[in-house]
Design a protein around this motif. Sequence first.
Motif, PDB file in Angstrom:
ATOM      1  N   VAL A 304      48.233  31.503  -4.852  1.00 13.55           N
ATOM      2  CA  VAL A 304      47.870  30.517  -5.742  1.00 13.55           C
ATOM      3  C   VAL A 304      46.297  30.256  -6.535  1.00 13.55           C
ATOM      4  CG1 VAL A 304      46.175  28.570  -5.445  1.00 13.55           C
ATOM      5  CG2 VAL A 304      48.746  28.473  -4.905  1.00 13.55           C
ATOM      6  N   LEU A 305      45.347  31.406  -6.165  1.00 17.34           N
ATOM      7  CA  LEU A 305      44.288  31.855  -5.957  1.00 17.34           C
ATOM      8  C   LEU A 305      44.215  32.357  -7.133  1.00 17.34           C
ATOM      9  CD1 LEU A 305      42.087  32.636  -2.649  1.00 17.34           C
ATOM     10  CD2 LEU A 305      42.307  30.873  -4.020  1.00 17.34           C
ATOM     11  N   ARG A 306      44.825  33.587  -7.282  1.00 17.00           N
ATOM     12  CA  ARG A 306      44.935  34.579  -9.004  1.00 17.00           C
ATOM     13  C   ARG A 306      46.145  33.450  -9.975  1.00 17.00           C
ATOM     14  NH1 ARG A 306      48.813  39.543  -6.755  1.00 17.00           N
ATOM     15  NH2 ARG A 306      49.781  38.209  -5.205  1.00 17.00           N
ATOM     16  N   LEU A 307      46.454  32.833  -9.488  1.00 15.84           N
ATOM     17  CA  LEU A 307      47.358  32.140 -10.825  1.00 15.84           C
ATOM     18  C   LEU A 307      45.738  30.998 -11.248  1.00 15.84           C
ATOM     19  CD1 LEU A 307      50.230  30.789  -8.583  1.00 15.84           C
ATOM     20  CD2 LEU A 307      50.323  31.996 -10.772  1.00 15.84           C
ATOM     21  N   MET A 308      45.227  30.325  -9.924  1.00 16.53           N
ATOM     22  CA  MET A 308      44.578  30.035 -10.794  1.00 16.53           C
ATOM     23  C   MET A 308      43.375  30.509 -11.360  1.00 16.53           C
ATOM     24  SD  MET A 308      43.560  26.508  -9.929  1.00 16.53           S
ATOM     25  CE  MET A 308      41.949  25.999  -9.445  1.00 16.53           C
ATOM     26  N   LYS A 309      42.813  31.937 -11.558  1.00  7.87           N
ATOM     27  CA  LYS A 309      42.442  32.373 -11.754  1.00  7.87           C
ATOM     28  C   LYS A 309      42.423  32.535 -13.285  1.00  7.87           C
ATOM     29  CE  LYS A 309      39.250  35.936 -12.447  1.00  7.87           C
ATOM     30  NZ  LYS A 309      37.768  35.694 -13.619  1.00  7.87           N
ATOM     31  N   VAL A 310      44.148  33.007 -13.705  1.00  6.11           N
ATOM     32  CA  VAL A 310      44.954  32.839 -15.001  1.00  6.11           C
ATOM     33  C   VAL A 310      44.889  31.466 -15.689  1.00  6.11           C
ATOM     34  CG1 VAL A 310      46.677  33.419 -16.282  1.00  6.11           C
ATOM     35  CG2 VAL A 310      46.198  34.997 -14.134  1.00  6.11           C
ATOM     36  N   ALA A 311      45.190  30.512 -14.753  1.00  6.12           N
ATOM     37  CA  ALA A 311      44.634  29.280 -15.495  1.00  6.12           C
ATOM     38  C   ALA A 311      42.782  29.060 -16.134  1.00  6.12           C
ATOM     39  CB  ALA A 311      44.897  28.683 -14.559  1.00  6.12           C
ATOM     40  N   LEU A 312      41.763  29.839 -15.166  1.00  2.13           N
ATOM     41  CA  LEU A 312      40.658  29.537 -15.850  1.00  2.13           C
ATOM     42  C   LEU A 312      40.295  30.569 -17.004  1.00  2.13           C
ATOM     43  CD1 LEU A 312      39.151  30.164 -11.934  1.00  2.13           C
ATOM     44  CD2 LEU A 312      38.775  28.520 -14.447  1.00  2.13           C
ATOM     45  N   ASP A 313      41.112  32.116 -16.790  1.00  2.00           N
ATOM     46  CA  ASP A 313      41.436  32.520 -18.074  1.00  2.00           C
ATOM     47  C   ASP A 313      41.360  32.142 -19.406  1.00  2.00           C
ATOM     48  OD1 ASP A 313      39.740  34.618 -16.677  1.00  2.00           O
ATOM     49  OD2 ASP A 313      41.825  35.823 -15.843  1.00  2.00           O
ATOM     50  N   ARG A 314      42.386  31.521 -19.015  1.00  2.00           N
ATOM     51  CA  ARG A 314      43.412  30.905 -20.537  1.00  2.00           C
ATOM     52  C   ARG A 314      42.500  29.543 -20.973  1.00  2.00           C
ATOM     53  NH1 ARG A 314      49.478  31.417 -18.473  1.00  2.00           N
ATOM     54  NH2 ARG A 314      49.773  34.093 -18.519  1.00  2.00           N
ATOM     55  N   GLY A 315      42.200  29.255 -19.753  1.00  3.30           N
ATOM     56  CA  GLY A 315      41.457  27.503 -20.700  1.00  3.30           C
ATOM     57  C   GLY A 315      42.434  26.749 -20.055  1.00  3.30           C
ATOM     58  N   VAL A 316      43.348  27.239 -18.488  1.00  7.99           N
ATOM     59  CA  VAL A 316      43.723  25.455 -18.569  1.00  7.99           C
ATOM     60  C   VAL A 316      42.836  24.265 -18.098  1.00  7.99           C
ATOM     61  CG1 VAL A 316      45.741  24.802 -17.481  1.00  7.99           C
ATOM     62  CG2 VAL A 316      45.770  27.679 -18.795  1.00  7.99           C
ATOM     63  N   ALA A 317      43.193  23.437 -18.300  1.00  3.69           N
ATOM     64  CA  ALA A 317      42.827  22.408 -18.123  1.00  3.69           C
ATOM     65  C   ALA A 317      43.314  21.086 -17.032  1.00  3.69           C
ATOM     66  CB  ALA A 317      41.446  21.438 -19.056  1.00  3.69           C
ATOM     67  N   GLY A 318      42.647  20.645 -16.030  1.00  2.00           N
ATOM     68  CA  GLY A 318      43.437  19.533 -14.828  1.00  2.00           C
ATOM     69  C   GLY A 318      45.048  20.243 -14.799  1.00  2.00           C
TER      70      GLY A 318
END
Length: 354
Positions: A304-318
């Motif tokens: 989950v933490l690594r997937l959150m980091k991927v989301a942050l890198d991509r600018g995924v919001a919400g």
Amino acid sequence: MKSNIKVSIAGVGNCASALVQGVQYYRLTNDATGVTFKEINGYSISDIKFTAAFDVDARKVGKDLAEAIFTPPNNALKIIDVDKTGVIVKPGPLLDGIAPELAGSHIPVVEAKVDDVVKELESTNSEILINYLPTGAQKASEAYAEAALRAGVGFVNAMPSQIATVEQWQARFTKAGLPLLGDDIQNQLGATVLHKTIMHLLSLRGLKVVGTYQLNVGGTPDFLNLNYRKGQKEKTKTAAVKKMVKEQDFDAYITPVAHVGFLGGRKRAHMFIEAQGFAGVPVKIEVSLEVHDPWNNAGVMVDVLRLMKVALDRGVAGPIYSVAAWAFKNPPMHAPPDEAYNWLIEFIEGKRDN
């Protein structure tokens, strides 16, 4: 070159202990046993770095995180000594974070304000905040979600408190440009995901479910807390299992029933399912499961933490619907385990936005 994943923790209990130990273990070994994804978009478990930690237990506050995770009442299985992290556990907001029956005589309390949490998150450049507060701590969980928003930090709600499934919080994290995951993390091979898988299989094979129950006992402090505040846990676990069987109405009862001290960090679950097969002939299934609950949790959290980091890198919001469906008991959007896994792979490969 990939950067570290800067993680802060609210609630330095058994789950935090297993997570911190697990990161140290995989950092020191090349062992991939028990790991779903050795790498996620270039991020390995060893890239996880702890930057801040919060608790209200005076026995833990003021200690290095490496020491606090082994401080009673924590009783998660210890598999490795943890190097000093340089992260000193700070006090956080109490609110409803401890059941009234356990406050004071059972747990010496020290607390701080949301403003203090925000300052710590900002000063440590944290990127992700995990909510590991006890079941029933709705107001305290909301306080940490608020702190995450104000500090510009992604939020992982690992507990049954309702955050990621609430439209207001979804909208606020989306507006802030921050990812949100939850609610109530689904363990690597816990009673819920096993129960869900069996129920989904019955549905696929055309059986009619008459009823089911799941009874859990454990020796962790969380089970002691659940003696007094199990309502949210009952609701999320029961709903997660029932959603695996569509267009059928049946009785389901899933609950933690007791704190059994000698079990320590272990949990024992008993599942019973009664169904009707071809021509209405009865089918009965009984399953027993024993796991070290905190470690079961950490096995998913490292992903989950690594997937959150991927989301942050991509600018995924919400809310990240694909990850939540795979990793949480009460996600904004439910899916059977196999379908949720396919969504997850699509997200990792960049074929899904969320």
